[in-house]
Each structure stands twice: as C-alpha cells, then as structure tokens.
Design a protein around this motif. Structure first.
Motif, PDB file in Angstrom:
ATOM      1  N   PRO A 226      46.884  82.573  30.378  1.00  0.00           N
ATOM      2  CA  PRO A 226      45.596  81.943  30.061  1.00  0.00           C
ATOM      3  C   PRO A 226      45.366  81.732  28.569  1.00  0.00           C
ATOM      4  O   PRO A 226      44.763  80.734  28.184  1.00  0.00           O
ATOM      5  CB  PRO A 226      44.560  82.916  30.635  1.00  0.00           C
ATOM      6  CG  PRO A 226      45.250  83.572  31.732  1.00  0.00           C
ATOM      7  CD  PRO A 226      46.675  83.721  31.274  1.00  0.00           C
TER       8      PRO A 226
ATOM      9  N   SER B 269      44.641  78.254  27.146  1.00  0.00           N
ATOM     10  CA  SER B 269      43.423  78.000  26.367  1.00  0.00           C
ATOM     11  C   SER B 269      43.753  77.129  25.170  1.00  0.00           C
ATOM     12  O   SER B 269      43.026  76.195  24.835  1.00  0.00           O
ATOM     13  CB  SER B 269      42.825  79.309  25.848  1.00  0.00           C
ATOM     14  OG  SER B 269      41.990  79.876  26.790  1.00  0.00           O
TER      15      SER B 269
ATOM     16  N   MET C 295      31.305  76.542  26.163  1.00  0.00           N
ATOM     17  CA  MET C 295      32.010  76.351  27.427  1.00  0.00           C
ATOM     18  C   MET C 295      31.059  76.216  28.600  1.00  0.00           C
ATOM     19  O   MET C 295      31.180  75.313  29.403  1.00  0.00           O
ATOM     20  CB  MET C 295      32.956  77.521  27.675  1.00  0.00           C
ATOM     21  CG  MET C 295      34.307  77.315  27.045  1.00  0.00           C
ATOM     22  SD  MET C 295      35.457  78.558  27.600  1.00  0.00           S
ATOM     23  CE  MET C 295      35.360  79.706  26.274  1.00  0.00           C
TER      24      MET C 295
ATOM     25  N   PHE D 153      34.732  72.394  27.785  1.00  0.00           N
ATOM     26  CA  PHE D 153      35.807  73.376  27.828  1.00  0.00           C
ATOM     27  C   PHE D 153      36.828  73.190  26.719  1.00  0.00           C
ATOM     28  O   PHE D 153      37.434  74.152  26.271  1.00  0.00           O
ATOM     29  CB  PHE D 153      36.507  73.342  29.198  1.00  0.00           C
ATOM     30  CG  PHE D 153      35.952  74.346  30.152  1.00  0.00           C
ATOM     31  CD1 PHE D 153      34.584  74.521  30.272  1.00  0.00           C
ATOM     32  CD2 PHE D 153      36.797  75.136  30.920  1.00  0.00           C
ATOM     33  CE1 PHE D 153      34.064  75.460  31.137  1.00  0.00           C
ATOM     34  CE2 PHE D 153      36.278  76.085  31.792  1.00  0.00           C
ATOM     35  CZ  PHE D 153      34.917  76.242  31.901  1.00  0.00           C
TER      36      PHE D 153
ATOM     37  N   ILE E 227      37.337  86.433  26.017  1.00  0.00           N
ATOM     38  CA  ILE E 227      36.802  85.077  25.918  1.00  0.00           C
ATOM     39  C   ILE E 227      37.938  84.055  25.788  1.00  0.00           C
ATOM     40  O   ILE E 227      37.809  82.930  26.237  1.00  0.00           O
ATOM     41  CB  ILE E 227      35.811  84.983  24.717  1.00  0.00           C
ATOM     42  CG1 ILE E 227      35.030  83.671  24.747  1.00  0.00           C
ATOM     43  CG2 ILE E 227      36.497  85.118  23.379  1.00  0.00           C
ATOM     44  CD1 ILE E 227      33.744  83.747  25.477  1.00  0.00           C
TER      45      ILE E 227
ATOM     46  N   THR F  57      40.589  84.020  27.406  1.00  0.00           N
ATOM     47  CA  THR F  57      41.278  83.799  28.679  1.00  0.00           C
ATOM     48  C   THR F  57      40.337  83.184  29.707  1.00  0.00           C
ATOM     49  O   THR F  57      40.767  82.796  30.779  1.00  0.00           O
ATOM     50  CB  THR F  57      41.793  85.130  29.252  1.00  0.00           C
ATOM     51  OG1 THR F  57      40.677  85.972  29.514  1.00  0.00           O
ATOM     52  CG2 THR F  57      42.734  85.819  28.311  1.00  0.00           C
ATOM     53  N   ILE F  58      39.054  83.114  29.363  1.00  0.00           N
ATOM     54  CA  ILE F  58      38.068  82.813  30.399  1.00  0.00           C
ATOM     55  C   ILE F  58      38.172  81.385  30.939  1.00  0.00           C
ATOM     56  O   ILE F  58      38.057  81.177  32.141  1.00  0.00           O
ATOM     57  CB  ILE F  58      36.635  83.145  29.905  1.00  0.00           C
ATOM     58  CG1 ILE F  58      35.645  83.095  31.062  1.00  0.00           C
ATOM     59  CG2 ILE F  58      36.155  82.223  28.832  1.00  0.00           C
ATOM     60  CD1 ILE F  58      35.410  84.383  31.700  1.00  0.00           C
ATOM     61  N   SER F  59      38.425  80.393  30.066  1.00  0.00           N
ATOM     62  CA  SER F  59      38.401  79.023  30.595  1.00  0.00           C
ATOM     63  C   SER F  59      39.561  78.763  31.573  1.00  0.00           C
ATOM     64  O   SER F  59      39.311  78.245  32.660  1.00  0.00           O
ATOM     65  CB  SER F  59      38.323  77.983  29.477  1.00  0.00           C
ATOM     66  OG  SER F  59      39.314  78.167  28.520  1.00  0.00           O
TER      67      SER F  59
ATOM     68  N   ILE G 144      41.175  81.002  33.358  1.00  0.00           N
ATOM     69  CA  ILE G 144      40.965  81.826  34.551  1.00  0.00           C
ATOM     70  C   ILE G 144      39.871  81.209  35.415  1.00  0.00           C
ATOM     71  O   ILE G 144      40.006  81.106  36.635  1.00  0.00           O
ATOM     72  CB  ILE G 144      40.627  83.289  34.161  1.00  0.00           C
ATOM     73  CG1 ILE G 144      41.867  83.952  33.581  1.00  0.00           C
ATOM     74  CG2 ILE G 144      40.116  84.077  35.366  1.00  0.00           C
ATOM     75  CD1 ILE G 144      41.659  85.379  33.137  1.00  0.00           C
TER      76      ILE G 144
END
Lengths: 435, 275
Positions: free
Chosen positions: A33, A37, A395, A401, B118, B120-122, B124
């Motif tokens: 992730p 990101s 976000m 995003f 934060i 990793t949040i988008s 996930i």
C-alpha cells in the motif's frame, strides 16, 4: 509420526514456512500500500468523479455510461428534429443527428466495441451490475481525438440552438451531449505535479510546522516528566500496584476517548480545567484554551503529555531497575553527590533505554491523528492541523485521493527521514537486538 | 531497590495519582449529573445534588452503543486470535530455527511498525472497497492484524529467546519432530509471553481509530471509538452521554489493567530495555 517421514522438511524450510503467513500479510497490507500510495499520488484520482475513480493509463470509454446515455441522445435528437418548425433549424438538427450516428459508426470500427456494447446493454437491460472487466474499453488516441472533435462541435451547436430558443428541451439535449462526452476517459497520469504544488502550498507547510511543534514540545515534555517520575518512584514503597495502574490506565484507554474527555475539561464555559487555569492565572480567560491558536496547540500537547508521560516513566523505570545498586553504593563511598551520580551513572546507563523510547515516541507523535481529530478537528483556523489530518481531509472530505496520497507519501518520507536520522545518530544502540 | 520512601514521598504519590486520574473522576461525576448540573452555575461542583443514571440509559437506548460495543469486541477478539497465531509461529521460527535472512525479516518487521498508517489508507480503502469488504468486520480485521504483527512478532521473539534452548535439543534427541517440539515443549513454556502479547494486541485493536473511521462508516458496523466521536451533533456536544459512554468503555480496560498490570508492563518494556 508417519507424516514426517513422507514430507521431510529441513529446519530451513520449516523456518520459511512458519514466517510465510506473517511476511505475506506485512508485504500485502503494509508495504505494497505504501508503494501504491506513491503511484496513486502521480494520478488525478477523485472518488467523487466517476471517470477518475481509478488509474487510467490510456484513453478509454466508460461503457456503462456510454450505453446509458448514447441511445437517449439519439432518441432526443430525432424527436427534436421532428418537432422543429423552422426549416433551417430542422436541417441543422438533421446534421447533428447524422453526426451522433457517426460517433457510434467510428467506434464500431473496433470490433471489440461492438461486442462489448451488446454485452453491457444486455446487463443494463436486466438491471445487473456491469462487471469491472466490461466497464472500460481502451481506445487509441486517434479514435479518441476524432470522437472528441465531433462531440465538441455538437456541444457548441446545441448551445447556440439553445440560445436561439429553437429547441423544445435545450437543457436535456446539452446534458446528454455532455454525458456522452464524459464517458470518454482520459489518462490521468499527472507526474509529480501534486508534489510541486504542495511545495508551494502554505497550508501544507503550516501543517508540517504544526506537526513539528507538536512532536518536539510533547516528546520533550514527556521525556523530562517521565524521567522525573521514574526517578522518584525508583525506591521501595507501599502501593506500587496503584502507581502502576494509574500509569497504565491513561495509556490503555482509546486516544479519541481521552481527547473527548479533555475537550470537555477544556470547554470554555463548563470545563473544569479551563476554569482552574483561569483561577490560578495561567490564562486570562477560560474561553481562550480552545479558541485561540496558541491555546489550542497547548491543549493538544497537554493532553498528549497527560496520556504519554506516565507511559514514558514506565519504560524509563524498567531501564532504571537494570542499573546495579552497587554502582551507586561505590559512588557514595567515594563521596559523589546525588547530582554527580545522576550524570555519571544513571544517565549513561539509561542512555539506550532513553533513546529507544525517544525514537518510538517521536515517530508516534509525528503521525498524530486521533488526538487532534477528536480534540480540535485541526482548528481553530487550521492552527492544530497536522500533516496526517490534512492528508485525511484531502482524501476523505474532498475525495481527492491523488492529492491526499501525495500528502500521505510526504508523511511517510518525513517518518523515514526521522528514522534514518536517529539510526545515523545512534547506530547500533537502536537496531541491536537482545541476543 | 534503593532506600525507603519518606512521608513526603507519599504526598507526591497521592498528588501524582490524583492528577493522572482526575480526568476520569471528573468524567465519572459528569456522567452521573443531570443536565442542569452539567452546565451553568453548578458545572464546577464536586457534589452532585441529584445523581442520575439517565445518561447511561440514554446511551444504550437512544444510541446504538450496544452495537458499537459488540462490533469492537468481535473485531478486537478476532484480530487478537489471528495475529497471535500468525505472529507466534513466525516468532518461534525467528527465535529458535536456523535459516538465512532472519535479521532482514526482523529489520523489516521493525521498519513496518514505524509506518504511518495514513500512508497506507488510500490503497487499503480502495482494495477493501473493490472486494466489498468495507462496512464489515473482516474489513477491519485484515488491516488490524497486519499492523499488530510487527509489535507482536518483536515482543514474542524477545520472549521466546529467553526460553532455554536445551529443552529443544533434548526433545530432538528423544526423536521429536520440529512440530512436536513446537507444540509439546515450546508452546507450554511460551504461554506467558503469548498471553502478554495478546493483551497488548487486544487493547491496540480495541482503541484503533483511523481505519475504523474510514472503512466502517455504516452505523451498524461502527466500533466504539468512532461511534462515540460521532455522538456530537452539528452544534451541540451531548457531554452527559459522551461521559457515560467513556466510562462504560474505560471500565473493562481498567479491570484488565488491574488484573494483568505486571504482564502488560513486562510486555511493553521487554522490547525497549536491554538486560
């Protein structure tokens, strides 16, 4: 064990087998992730814009949208043509109708389009969801340009006709032309433009500064207070359990709940802490705590110190207990004062514990989110907005995003820089495991 | 241990405990106050004239607080079970077996424990949304387990290394397989360390906020921390109810802390203090 003779694994293989599940999860849900990101932050992704909900590397067509709007556009144009009274308007509408048909003609030169159109149409007719693999069709640049050109021409003509009041329902027709136009997806790769715009963004720098102020002041206060408490309780006394419990309880309760409790205590009208601060003359007016910039930052730091200084004391106390008592005895025989003992024995021997506690606390403080979210929400006037809060708002409040991920990557880079800084500074002290 | 404590020390002790516990005491008082005493002239009174349980009643009858508690309990319990199982076998391998790359794995684990969530949040969130796992228990258990693993592996590795290796050798000589050694010799001895880790993982999962806030947004799937924060109206803060809810959540944690404080302390300090 009959089984073990059949599948005989070496110790090495068993080792890899046993760490595999943990490693898999960590790589898939934590490391990937972060990399993704970064990839997202190079794209214009907005969850509130249907053509930008994901990464598109090529031009494409949103089939679902196209199949839903195109036939209606066709029908409405035909109807308008039939209803037009002015012959000039009628012929213009006929030409428009011809070009609307042309669009599908162009697209149908791609056999994949024709087939996909049927499939999606059927699904929509049966009220079934359009599956992800059918939803988007890649288009080549040439075709996209052609279709876009036709649609742009249609848009201006329909707008003109509408202005002349020549149409029965001008808004419907214009809306449908735009709807078809929106079904064309453009690649949303934008490179590092979020980063370059954030570098000039005052709000970003302000949030970074707030984070830094919060981190430095709260960690420093926690370290000093924690050390003080640890030194004070490092003796023999009754009620150790009570002390331990009162240290652990602030640590154990959810941060957002302690933040809400403090918000109640700081309240400008009914908050007891605000009232006490006013009575003792710390602040001029009890309403100042949560409504001024400095007051709000102080409130956030104070709550964090309340929650974490006892925890810091716990860690340092554990470190203190590993220092042999004989060292102090020898020192006092040699006539060393308490202060000398502290600087010559306690501090050097406690150094590695202090450093470990410092590293973890700094990194934790830098990513502060829960406390600020529940206590001030980043206010007043963004004065307590930390970088994590800003990233979250970008976000999930703005649904942007791409930009939010760029901010999240900035948080990650800062944390990485702090870690590297500490590692350079401390070297083996930090990494060395207990073996 | 050093010299005995004097009377002045006990004064310090009382002050310290009072300062640390004061917010809880005040919130406990607030939770028992009727609205008339919560605000206005009586707001700063220590003595409640008309104590009431109305706030507690309202939290459970007019808000889905019971649902929040149930969601938190399920998510935290399952997270604890899954992550302790995965982490304990990994820690066993790292502490007791010989294979290459152990240091790298341990370094990776330590690095991941410092990741800001934060960042990793988008991905996930997008992943869980595409799998249809937002607003579900599993949608929280997956990230919670992952982010509990580094600390759990680290803690248990430290603990497992203290278990005498001779026992394993003896078992090996007696003809036990690696799995037999693990289940018959090792885990019984490792239970205290595993239990300590489990408590810490449970508390972390119970308290988690960012993932819960973004992933489970439906009323029926919210966890306690998110639910309580959302008590606030647009213009009002129902302080009585928030206080009551805060006390309800705090009590089980206080009991847990009182019962297991020694274990929690050893679990928290084992990674930080070198002996």
């Amino acid at each position: 064990m009959g089984k073990s003779s059949k599948f005989h694994l070496s110790e090495k293989q068993v080792g890899y087998l046993l760490i595999f599940p943990a490693l898999l999860l960590i790589i898939a849900i934590a490391i990937w992730p972060v990399l993704y990101s970064f990839w997202l932050s190079l794209h214009d992704i907005r969850l509130n814009d249907p053509t930008k909900t994901e990464i598109h590397s090529n031009y494409g067509l949103d089939m679902e949208r196209f199949v839903q709007t195109y036939p209606i556009l066709n029908r409405v144009v035909t109807k308008e043509t039939q209803e037009a009274k002015d012959p000039a308007v009628k012929s213009q509408l006929e030409s428009i109708g011809g070009r609307v048909k042309e669009i599908k003609g162009f697209l149908s030169t791609d056999p994949a389009f024709a087939q996909r159109y049927e499939q999606v149409d059927e699904l929509l007719f049966e009220f079934k969801p359009v599956t992800a693999d059918l939803k988007f069709l890649d288009m080549n640049t040439e075709m996209t340009e052609k279709v876009n050109q036709v649609l742009a021409g249609l848009e201006t003509e329909v707008q003109d006709l509408g202005a002349q009041k020549a149409l029965a329902k001008p808004d419907d027709l214009l809306g449908l032309v735009r709807g078809v136009k929106q079904s064309i997806i453009e690649p949303n790769y934008i490179g590092f433009s979020y980063y370059s715009s954030f570098l000039q963004d005052k709000r970003m720098w302000a949030s970074l500064w707030n984070t830094l102020v919060f981190t430095v002041l709260s960690v420093a206060a926690e370290l000093v207070l924690g050390l003080l408490i640890a030194l004070l309780i490092n003796k023999e006394f009754r009620g150790r359990g009570l002390i331990r419990a009162s240290i652990l309880i602030p640590w154990a309760i959810p941060t957002v709940i302690s933040a809400l409790m403090w918000r109640f205590l700081y309240d400008g009208q009914n908050g007891i802490v605000a009232y006490l601060f006013e009575t003792f003359g710390f602040i001029a007016d009890r309403a100042l705590l949560l409504t001024t910039k400095e007051g709000a930052m102080f409130s956030v730091i104070f709550s964090d110190v309340w929650k974490t200084a006892p925890f810091m004391a716990l860690l340092l106390f554990a470190g203190l207990q590993t220092i042999p008592q004989s060292l102090y005895e020898a020192a006092s025989v040699d006539g060393a004062t308490k202060i000398q003992q502290f600087f010559r024995i306690t501090l050097p021997l406690l150094k590695s514990t202090i450093m470990v506690a410092l590293v973890f606390r700094t990194l934790e403080a830098f990513r502060v989110f829960d406390l600020v979210y529940a206590l001030t929400g980043g206010g007043p006037a963004n004065s307590t907005e930390t970088i994590s809060i800003l990233a979250y708002k970008t976000m999930f409040a703005q649904m942007n995003f791409g930009a939010g991920s760029a901010l999240a990557v900035i948080v990650f880079l800062c944390v990485a820089l702090i870690s590297i800084g500490y590692i350079k500074l401390l070297g083996a002290d930090l990494i060395g495991d207990n073996k | 241990m050093q010299k005995k404590a004097g009377p002045l020390f006990y004064v310090f002790l009382v002050v310290f405990v009072f300062v640390v516990m004061f917010p809880f005491l005040w919130v406990l008082l607030a939770s028992l106050k009727p609205p008339g005493e919560l605000f206005g002239a009586n707001a700063f009174n220590f003595i409640i004239q008309n104590p009431t349980f109305d706030n507690y009643l309202r939290v459970f009858t007019q808000r889905p607080f019971g649902t929040y508690l149930w969601n938190s309990t399920v998510v935290a319990t399952l997270t604890t079970v899954v992550s302790v199982i995965i982490a304990s076998i990994a820690a066993y391998a790292i502490a007791w077996l010989n294979f290459r790359g152990k240091t790298i794995v341990l370094g990776l684990v330590l690095a991941v424990s410092m990741f800001p969530q934060i960042a990793t949040i988008s991905p996930i969130f997008m992943f869980l949304q595409s799998m249809g796992l937002t607003n579900s228990w599993l949608g929280l258990i997956i990230p919670y387990t992952t982010f509990a693993l580094p600390l759990a592996i680290w803690n248990m590795t430290v603990f497992f290394r203290k278990i005498p290796y001779d026992l394993a050798e003896a078992a090996k000589i007696d003809g036990a397989s690696i799995f037999q050694t693990m289940s018959k010799v090792f885990f019984p001895l490792a239970m205290p360390g595993i239990f300590t880790t489990a408590i810490i993982v449970f508390i972390a999962a119970w308290n988690e906020f960012l993932f819960a806030l973004t992933i489970n947004t439906e009323e029926a799937m919210k966890t306690v921390p998110v639910g309580i924060v959302m008590f606030q109206g647009q213009y009002t803060m129902p302080w009585g109810e928030i206080s009551a809810a805060a006390i309800v959540v705090t009590i089980p944690l206080v009991i847990m802390v009182l019962l297991f404080q020694k274990r929690i302390v050893s679990g928290l300090t084992s990674g930080a203090v070198k002996e």
